[in-house]
Motif scaffolding. Structure first.
Motif, PDB file in Angstrom:
ATOM      1  N   UNK A   1      23.574  26.257  40.469  1.00 34.62           N
ATOM      2  CA  UNK A   1      23.003  27.447  39.821  1.00 34.62           C
ATOM      3  C   UNK A   1      23.400  27.507  38.344  1.00 34.62           C
ATOM      4  N   UNK A   2      24.565  26.978  38.002  1.00 31.77           N
ATOM      5  CA  UNK A   2      24.925  26.877  36.585  1.00 31.77           C
ATOM      6  C   UNK A   2      23.945  25.952  35.867  1.00 31.77           C
ATOM      7  N   UNK A   3      23.649  24.811  36.497  1.00 37.40           N
ATOM      8  CA  UNK A   3      22.707  23.865  35.897  1.00 37.40           C
ATOM      9  C   UNK A   3      21.328  24.485  35.755  1.00 37.40           C
ATOM     10  N   UNK A   4      20.883  25.199  36.805  1.00 34.01           N
ATOM     11  CA  UNK A   4      19.557  25.822  36.761  1.00 34.01           C
ATOM     12  C   UNK A   4      19.494  26.892  35.670  1.00 34.01           C
ATOM     13  N   UNK A   5      20.534  27.718  35.575  1.00 40.88           N
ATOM     14  CA  UNK A   5      20.549  28.767  34.559  1.00 40.88           C
ATOM     15  C   UNK A   5      20.597  28.175  33.161  1.00 40.88           C
ATOM     16  N   UNK A   6      21.340  27.097  32.966  1.00 36.92           N
ATOM     17  CA  UNK A   6      21.390  26.453  31.656  1.00 36.92           C
ATOM     18  C   UNK A   6      20.042  25.880  31.258  1.00 36.92           C
ATOM     19  N   UNK A   7      19.360  25.271  32.208  1.00 35.52           N
ATOM     20  CA  UNK A   7      18.040  24.709  31.912  1.00 35.52           C
ATOM     21  C   UNK A   7      17.034  25.814  31.616  1.00 35.52           C
ATOM     22  N   UNK A   8      17.148  26.937  32.303  1.00 38.13           N
ATOM     23  CA  UNK A   8      16.227  28.052  32.022  1.00 38.13           C
ATOM     24  C   UNK A   8      16.520  28.675  30.655  1.00 38.13           C
ATOM     25  N   UNK A   9      17.797  28.705  30.279  1.00 34.90           N
ATOM     26  CA  UNK A   9      18.118  29.194  28.933  1.00 34.90           C
ATOM     27  C   UNK A   9      17.527  28.265  27.874  1.00 34.90           C
ATOM     28  N   UNK A  10      17.621  26.949  28.124  1.00 40.65           N
ATOM     29  CA  UNK A  10      17.028  25.986  27.203  1.00 40.65           C
ATOM     30  C   UNK A  10      15.510  26.125  27.183  1.00 40.65           C
ATOM     31  N   UNK A  11      14.924  26.361  28.345  1.00 40.18           N
ATOM     32  CA  UNK A  11      13.477  26.547  28.420  1.00 40.18           C
ATOM     33  C   UNK A  11      13.039  27.781  27.642  1.00 40.18           C
ATOM     34  N   UNK A  12      13.812  28.856  27.750  1.00 40.14           N
ATOM     35  CA  UNK A  12      13.480  30.076  27.007  1.00 40.14           C
ATOM     36  C   UNK A  12      13.613  29.859  25.508  1.00 40.14           C
ATOM     37  N   UNK A  13      14.593  29.059  25.089  1.00 42.24           N
ATOM     38  CA  UNK A  13      14.732  28.769  23.657  1.00 42.24           C
ATOM     39  C   UNK A  13      13.566  27.933  23.154  1.00 42.24           C
ATOM     40  N   UNK A  14      13.167  26.940  23.934  1.00 36.98           N
ATOM     41  CA  UNK A  14      12.064  26.075  23.517  1.00 36.98           C
ATOM     42  C   UNK A  14      10.727  26.798  23.544  1.00 36.98           C
ATOM     43  N   UNK A  15      10.638  27.883  24.328  1.00 33.40           N
ATOM     44  CA  UNK A  15       9.384  28.637  24.381  1.00 33.40           C
ATOM     45  C   UNK A  15       9.074  29.305  23.052  1.00 33.40           C
ATOM     46  N   UNK A  16      10.082  29.430  22.180  1.00 32.81           N
ATOM     47  CA  UNK A  16       9.861  30.039  20.874  1.00 32.81           C
ATOM     48  C   UNK A  16       9.227  29.065  19.886  1.00 32.81           C
ATOM     49  N   UNK A  17       9.197  27.787  20.250  1.00 36.01           N
ATOM     50  CA  UNK A  17       8.580  26.787  19.384  1.00 36.01           C
ATOM     51  C   UNK A  17       7.096  26.683  19.689  1.00 36.01           C
ATOM     52  N   UNK A  18       6.290  26.237  18.727  1.00 37.58           N
ATOM     53  CA  UNK A  18       4.850  26.113  18.975  1.00 37.58           C
ATOM     54  C   UNK A  18       4.579  25.117  20.107  1.00 37.58           C
ATOM     55  N   UNK A  19       3.556  25.401  20.876  1.00 36.92           N
ATOM     56  CA  UNK A  19       3.154  24.505  21.964  1.00 36.92           C
ATOM     57  C   UNK A  19       1.749  23.983  21.683  1.00 36.92           C
ATOM     58  N   UNK A  20       1.436  22.883  22.301  1.00 38.19           N
ATOM     59  CA  UNK A  20       0.117  22.259  22.129  1.00 38.19           C
ATOM     60  C   UNK A  20      -0.564  22.269  23.492  1.00 38.19           C
ATOM     61  N   UNK A  21      -1.527  23.206  23.643  1.00 34.74           N
ATOM     62  CA  UNK A  21      -2.152  23.410  24.940  1.00 34.74           C
ATOM     63  C   UNK A  21      -3.669  23.401  24.789  1.00 34.74           C
ATOM     64  N   UNK A  22      -4.337  22.707  25.670  1.00 32.25           N
ATOM     65  CA  UNK A  22      -5.790  22.679  25.730  1.00 32.25           C
ATOM     66  C   UNK A  22      -6.248  23.392  26.984  1.00 32.25           C
ATOM     67  N   UNK A  23      -7.209  24.299  26.822  1.00 33.21           N
ATOM     68  CA  UNK A  23      -7.777  24.993  27.974  1.00 33.21           C
ATOM     69  C   UNK A  23      -9.281  24.904  27.891  1.00 33.21           C
ATOM     70  N   UNK A  24      -9.913  24.897  29.035  1.00 32.83           N
ATOM     71  CA  UNK A  24     -11.376  24.835  29.097  1.00 32.83           C
ATOM     72  C   UNK A  24     -11.842  25.515  30.359  1.00 32.83           C
ATOM     73  N   UNK A  25     -13.035  26.065  30.302  1.00 36.94           N
ATOM     74  CA  UNK A  25     -13.629  26.693  31.473  1.00 36.94           C
ATOM     75  C   UNK A  25     -15.116  26.400  31.470  1.00 36.94           C
TER      76      UNK A  25
END
Length: 359
Positions: A166-190
């Protein structure tokens, strides 16, 4: 009017944000597996303790039966003395009263034994068969020889493994939340039969618009992303604190069990000596009462001391056996790997396997 729609999206994992999420999910899976192992180990310990408690209850029932026999023997002896004019009515009433009290205690002990048996049957999935064969004997234990080390304990306890995952999971989620502040490159289509032709999903202008929207999105959700990051960091710190507390509890439980075994062994030895002396005193008191040199109260007191000592010996033996189960539970179950005894067991197992292979 009906139609068929198709939605598709694709994101380039520029900063390994998605990879951190996958790693967190895998750590959660490992924590869940460790929780399952801990529950399984706890159930095994509860079953073992229930087995010890049932044997102890039957042993106490045997003591209660001896109490009834002893009180009845005093009653018979007192009534004979009364018929000969060697005892008065007070002695007879006293003997009959103590016999009735012993019979009441016997009934209460039988009730407790039945409850202990039903609890064990429930744990092993045999209730209400009432077919358990119990020897009513508490195992004789040797002195614990401490083995292993704190680092080895950390690698064996499933609750520690769960906290670590759970320490590892929480650390990875903290890193994921930090990286979410950076721009992402996403393509969507419908695409749908009533709205857009499927070929429009690959229109360059539509793709460019989606990319721009994806790149600038963090600019408009910065406050929300900041809050999510702070929450993830706080949860990671909490997981680390919980891991430390779990490790300290594990070491404390092992040390408590080791210390308790020493004290319980001393208590068991003292109770055994007390029982032997009380048994000799009872025999002496019965002879003296028969000869008329002591009163019935002296005899009853001597009997009570012997029966109490026997009951307390059973309690001490059961407590020590239960503590030994707690010790193995604190170790994470079984013999710690890597210790001298464990290596000897592994070596013997390999030797037996080699012999069977040659045969």
């Amino acid at each position: 009017m009906y139609g068929v729609g198709l939605d598709a999206s694709w994101e380039l994992d520029l900063w390994n944000r998605l990879g951190a999420g996958v790693g967190a999910a895998e750590a959660d899976l490992a924590a869940s597996q460790a929780d399952y192992d801990a529950a399984e180990l706890s159930l095994a310990a509860q079953t073992s303790i229930a087995w010890i408690n049932l044997n102890a209850a039957l042993a106490q029932e045997r003591v209660a039966a001896k109490t009834v026999e002893a009180r009845d023997r005093v009653r018979t002896l007192t009534e004979r003395r009364f018929q000969r004019g060697l005892a008065d009515a007070l002695d007879v009433r006293t003997a009959r009263s103590t016999l009735a009290q012993a019979e009441a205690a016997m009934a209460a002990q039988r009730q407790f034994t039945g409850e202990a048996a039903r609890r064990l049957e429930t744990l092993v999935g045999r209730y209400p068969n009432a077919e358990l064969q119990v020897p009513a004997v508490i195992p004789t234990l040797d002195v614990i020889v401490p083995e292993g080390n704190p680092a080895l304990l950390l690698s064996r306890r499933p609750d520690i493994a769960s906290a670590e995952a759970r320490v590892a999971a929480a650390g990875l989620r903290a890193e994921q939340a930090r990286l979410a502040m950076l721009p992402s490159l996403r393509l969507t289509a419908s695409a749908g039969t009533n709205t857009v032709e499927f070929a429009d999903a690959f229109d360059p202008e539509r793709i460019a618009a989606n990319l721009i929207a994806s790149l600038v999105q963090p600019l408009f959700t910065g406050g929300q992303l900041d809050a999510q990051r702070d929450l993830a960091v706080a949860q990671a710190e909490s997981a680390v604190a919980n891991y430390a507390a779990t490790a300290l509890d594990a070491w404390r439980e092992v040390e408590n069990a080791l210390a308790a075994d020493t004290f319980l062994a001393n208590q068991e030895d003292a109770q055994a000596r007390a029982l032997e002396e009380a048994r000799l005193a009872e025999e002496l008191a019965e002879r003296q009462y028969t000869s008329g040199t002591i009163t019935i109260f002296n005899l009853i007191d001597a009997q009570t001391r012997r029966l109490t000592a026997e009951s307390q010996l059973v309690t001490a033996q059961a407590s020590r056996a239960t503590n030994r189960i707690s010790y193995h539970l604190a170790l994470g179950g079984g013999l710690p790997t890597g210790t001298a005894s464990a290596q000897s067991a592994i070596s013997n197992s390999d030797t037996d396997a080699a012999r069977s292979g040659r045969s």
